[in-house]
Motif scaffolding. Structure first.
Motif, short mmCIF file in Angstrom:
data_model
loop_
_atom_site.label_atom_id
_atom_site.label_comp_id
_atom_site.label_asym_id
_atom_site.label_seq_id
_atom_site.Cartn_x
_atom_site.Cartn_y
_atom_site.Cartn_z
N TYR C 186 0.70 -0.99 -0.44
CA TYR C 186 -0.09 -0.16 -0.02
C TYR C 186 0.69 1.22 -0.22
N ASN C 187 2.14 1.61 0.85
CA ASN C 187 2.67 2.68 1.09
C ASN C 187 3.24 2.84 -0.52
N ALA C 188 3.97 1.79 -0.92
CA ALA C 188 5.00 2.00 -2.06
C ALA C 188 3.68 1.96 -3.81
N ALA C 189 2.47 1.76 -3.07
CA ALA C 189 1.57 2.02 -4.54
C ALA C 189 1.00 3.90 -4.23
N VAL C 190 1.14 3.85 -2.90
CA VAL C 190 0.54 5.44 -2.10
C VAL C 190 2.00 6.61 -2.60
N LEU C 191 3.04 5.75 -2.52
CA LEU C 191 4.57 7.21 -2.95
C LEU C 191 4.57 6.95 -4.77
N GLU C 192 3.76 5.88 -5.30
CA GLU C 192 3.56 6.44 -6.58
C GLU C 192 3.24 7.36 -6.99
N ASN D 22 -11.27 4.63 -13.00
CA ASN D 22 -10.37 5.52 -12.91
C ASN D 22 -10.30 6.45 -11.72
N LEU D 23 -11.13 6.53 -11.41
CA LEU D 23 -10.73 8.17 -10.71
C LEU D 23 -10.59 7.69 -9.26
N VAL D 24 -10.13 6.40 -8.72
CA VAL D 24 -9.55 6.35 -6.92
C VAL D 24 -8.40 5.39 -7.09
N LEU D 25 -7.58 5.89 -6.26
CA LEU D 25 -6.79 5.00 -5.41
C LEU D 25 -6.85 3.68 -4.39
N PHE D 26 -7.41 2.91 -4.03
CA PHE D 26 -7.67 2.28 -2.85
C PHE D 26 -8.86 2.90 -2.49
N THR D 27 -9.05 3.50 -1.11
CA THR D 27 -10.25 4.72 -0.94
C THR D 27 -9.96 5.74 -0.74
N PHE D 28 -9.26 6.16 -2.16
CA PHE D 28 -9.01 7.88 -1.66
C PHE D 28 -10.41 8.47 -2.82
N GLY D 29 -11.58 8.07 -1.96
CA GLY D 29 -13.39 8.76 -2.74
C GLY D 29 -14.96 8.24 -1.94
N ASN D 30 -15.23 9.08 -2.41
CA ASN D 30 -16.55 8.49 -2.06
C ASN D 30 -17.45 8.72 -2.50
#
Lengths: 232, 232, 232, 232
Positions: C186-192, D22-30
């Motif tokens: 997760y941290n590696a993806a956030v960093l990117e 493709n508007l969110v990475l992980f849980t960065f949206g709602n």
């Protein structure tokens, strides 16, 4: 069976290639396919999501932009297509998209410089960006005048629509065309890729020169000249 | 069963990796695979979409560029491949693409600076960009001369084709090679990624320095030196 | 059943997330997962394509970098992982990639400025870029010294590895870590993603200011402070 | 059967569109969806991965931000949604993302200039970027104040939330809204694409002018005016 079935089917298939090639977001694009014998073209109905498209809902329109057959409202850009078919009698299909890189060049109001052989395989000139339309044209019959803005640009620059099968309309977005639906969509995708490469080229070298004439001629001739040796 | 079947199959598989790795739009690329014992190579037929490729339609050509077997016209770049096989006797496969970032550097007519270990894992030098060809070469036997433009560039810079397995041809696009099809395609993909990273590096820091010599040497040695410890 | 099975399985699953998240090309990355009770970690074997990975081939290594179990050669970066586990006793997993945007910042030798709340949700500081290593460190026990280069950078800047779970190694690429494999990936993806957004931010506004202190504090506290109210 | 089932289902479906677009990475949206008759809205639970979302776990909250029904903690941005529903009584759904290009403009603290018809099809003004909040607002009831920062920005600029359905919050990220979940997500995706095109436009031509008034008016009217002729 409808006499329009062939162009409806070809139009449907060409439209469905736009999302596959990542050339459209939502409904920001449309393809038409003409039947020169019947004097009509089939075009995508306005605002219908690609996943809901059905071949026999493609609207049939004549070259003056009048609906001939179909229950749905045609693309809002229909009159632009009609003008191009009417004025340029050898094109069989037209594509309009808001593809990202080509649209960015149109918004930047710049021709796309011919920087390499990828471009020269398809054109021998910078891809033209027609200037934004005059207020009179915009406030008048807008989509109709968009067609004439394209044709005027080609006439002023003495370009042939049979050689250069694509254009940017300033502040708006690209149009491409070809002998049939597959070729017109191909041209729209090539334009997007050439636009992207040209953008990157200038970022990497702001003084990158245009392609030299000998290479422009060579790549055009090997693919399109009388002794062309590309393809089967 | 044809004696060319092995290289046809290898060539087919290598070609099919290009769209999977996003290195080609439509048919803008080709791979060839050589059989040194037979003195021939298999190459993609010209202009055939990847989805329609069939292994036994890979065209068999000798190192002078003459067709030995096959009913289809080979890639229009065939003579470039032939020259490289003839002059560089240890390469087993060649890839040509118009991949986006590598082509942008070729259009910018710049070598790709060695900025990091991703690059140094594969090369110890800036990736060379051969200058655009002279008008004489272009108007002559163009694809044949393209091969010599590549070889001349390596000779002038005293580079080894066994160490540096990739080049940009100015105003045109990249070529990569390797001992076999998989390795040549791998090199083409690495080149594209290194080209993308170098572009971004300069955008983030226009004064980014080249990699220091100690790191260049270390990363090359650990992957390719006599005491290499990368891989199985 | 092996006592290492749990970390091998966790390591396998974490490694397989790298291609899914588009963080690796080919084999340019590796994940390790530690078992603090056993004093070992499982790590990807060197140079094995992700599609060919098998959980029980993850190599077991101790915190001095010595192989404890396994028939394959571990990742060439294994000693860097070992040093981090040995010196930082609360991390449970480490990820190394050459992800495109983070690597570009590492090649540019710049810290990634904290420009927004996406960054502040994960860190309160610019993401550090350790300087390129000295020639002595490079020519010595390189991967071992890479670990100390990371630790020295944190010590000099008085950063906590429990708060800042990511770093760039100058001219090389990013490392990230966390309590377990999922968190480290997760941290590696956030960093990117943070690296990509920061690059775009500077392109859009070269004078974009760093995030104000009140926002840095607020976003950190709401996700990580004692009264955190993010998540379940 | 719960009286909230309809908005829970609509909210679930709208949330699931964010990763597809493709508007969110992980849980960065709602996304939230309101029922104006019941005076409540359904919103995504905080920190739950999209693949694990279940429709009946959407949390029901009133327009003061108080939980009405549900066992899970709602999105940490819930109070911002509540304020917007309370103050703007004609919106039926709200989307918050950290989509890459829109967030980069927010971090750059710049309005997105109206450069073309893609933008004018949806707005007649530059997309506003509200300034970063004051320290008092941040240290106070932060998410609540974020809602008022948005409303204050619209009031100061005399914008209508019914015409302009999107905003950037400086240093943070975008919000979009609409009459229902589908329209709000559509607006969030349009914002991201317009942000990307505007970024590229300035890279290609740093002096690109804003769209002329006649075109702004024409494109807005043909899609939203009383004689609109876009769609069915």
């Amino acid at each position: 069976m409808s006499k329009y079935q062939d162009i409806q089917q070809a139009c449907y298939k060409a439209n469905m290639q736009l999302p596959e090639l990542n050339l459209v977001l939502f409904t920001f694009g449309n393809v038409s396919v003409a039947d020169r014998n019947l004097g009509v073209f089939a075009i995508k109905p306005s605002g219908v999501p690609y996943k809901d498209l059905v071949a026999d809902e493609m609207v049939i329109v004549d070259f003056d932009g009048k609906i001939v057959s179909g229950n749905m409202r045609p693309s809002s850009d229909t009159k632009t297509h009609a003008v191009l078919y009417k004025e340029w009698d050898k094109i069989g299909a037209i594509v309009h998209t808001h593809s990202t890189y080509a649209t960015a060049w149109a918004q930047a109001q710049r021709d796309i410089p011919i920087f390499g052989t990828t471009h020269a395989d398809h054109n021998t000139v910078d891809i033209p960006c027609a200037p934004p339309m005059s207020d009179e044209m915009i406030k008048g019959n807008y989509e109709f005048e968009t067609g004439y803005q394209i044709i005027n640009c080609f006439n002023e620059r003495k370009l042939s629509y049979e050689e250069v099968e694509m254009i940017l309309v300033g502040n708006h977005a690209p149009f491409a065309w070809g002998k049939n639906g597959d070729k017109a969509v191909y041209n729209a995708a090539v334009l997007e890729e050439v636009a992207r490469m040209a953008y990157l080229t200038e970022q990497i070298n702001p003084k990158a020169p245009r392609l030299k004439d000998a290479l422009i001629d060579k790549h055009w001739q090997r693919k399109h000249g009388k002794d062309a040796y590309y393809g089967q």
